[in-house]
Design a protein around this motif. Structure first.
Motif, short mmCIF file in Angstrom:
data_model
loop_
_atom_site.label_atom_id
_atom_site.label_comp_id
_atom_site.label_asym_id
_atom_site.label_seq_id
_atom_site.Cartn_x
_atom_site.Cartn_y
_atom_site.Cartn_z
N ALA A 237 12.64 -12.33 -43.58
CA ALA A 237 12.88 -11.79 -44.92
C ALA A 237 14.01 -12.55 -45.60
N PRO A 238 13.90 -12.79 -46.90
CA PRO A 238 15.00 -13.43 -47.63
C PRO A 238 16.28 -12.60 -47.47
N ASN A 239 17.38 -13.28 -47.16
CA ASN A 239 18.66 -12.60 -46.93
C ASN A 239 18.45 -11.38 -46.03
N PRO A 240 18.08 -11.59 -44.77
CA PRO A 240 17.57 -10.51 -43.92
C PRO A 240 18.55 -9.40 -43.60
N GLN A 241 19.84 -9.62 -43.82
CA GLN A 241 20.81 -8.57 -43.52
C GLN A 241 20.88 -7.48 -44.59
#
Length: 261
Positions: A237-241
């Motif tokens: 996922a984009p920017n997974p955090q």
């Protein structure tokens, strides 16, 4: 209209500010979590970078391990629901989510509308989590952000068989003493993490698209190991955090608009 999602985990704090339920105005991460200064710092940082104030937020929803400690929130929602909402927003084709956080691992199955069909979670042991990788990184004297590079140079991944972080640490120390290359040990560590995450994913039923989120998703070595184990591609996922915080902000918007489900 602005809404905010706050995700307080065991090892990191995240905030997303959303405009009109679609535009991400701010997405901030501080690498310390509940019980620390992290929640206040990440909130201040998100507001500072966006030029907004808490009073500008139509609604604030908190999620994550430390969600009950967020006094600014109007409501708390579980991280399972928020991860599903955030990941589906970013990857509408997602069917299975693998979320590896600081102290737990989750596998979440979604239906065609992004709703949670079922989930499995391991939060009883640090093995297979971000904490596990932290410990291995310290023992190996390799920075976390360098572990994927070491993994890529492995010639024969070592076996890290222990299901307990403490025993795995002893196992890795023994392998170092026996001259096993760090590259091979790290590849073995990544395979160990993948095995535990994939065990949960198999219980959900593996179906593409598979999306990874959580801080460990930034380790390409773990992503490769999971993809190899599942024999399927894995999307990060984009920017997974920030996916759970994003989901919380979307829930906040939907509640204001009266469209939440």
């Amino acid at each position: 209209m602005f809404t905010m999602g706050i995700d307080i985990g065991s090892s990191s704090s995240k905030v997303v500010i959303l405009e009109d339920g679609f535009n991400i105005i701010a997405g901030e991460v501080i690498q310390i979590g509940t019980g620390s200064t992290g929640p206040k710092r990440v909130l201040d940082e998100a507001l500072s970078k966006s030029g907004l104030k808490l009073q500008d937020m139509a609604r604030i929803i908190a999620t994550g391990y430390g969600r009950s400690s967020v006094d600014e929130a109007h409501k708390q929602i579980s991280e399972i629901s928020c991860q599903a909402k955030g990941v589906f927003f970013l990857v509408p084709s997602a069917k299975v989510i693998i979320d590896i956080g600081g102290q737990d691992v989750k596998a979440i199955k979604l239906d065609s509308k992004g709703c949670v069909k079922q989930f499995f979670m391991n939060d009883k042991c640090a093995a297979g989590t971000g904490r596990f990788l932290d410990v291995m990184s310290r023992v190996l004297e390799v920075n976390l952000n360098e572990m994927a590079e070491y993994d890529s140079r492995a010639t024969e991944p070592a076996t890290v068989s222990s299901t307990c972080t403490v025993f795995a640490e002893s196992e890795v120390i023994s392998q170092l003493s026996n001259g096993v290359a760090k590259e091979n040990i790290i590849a073995g560590v990544h395979q160990s993490v993948a095995s535990k995450a994939c065990g949960l994913a198999y219980r959900c039923g593996v179906e593409e698209d598979i999306v990874m989120c959580g801080g460990v998703a930034k380790d390409e070595g773990v992503v490769r190991a999971i993809s190899k184990e599942l024999k399927k591609p894995v999307i990060v996922a984009p920017n997974p955090q920030i996916t759970a915080a994003l989901g919380a902000a979307i829930f906040a918007f939907e509640e204001v608009m009266g469209t939440s489900k």
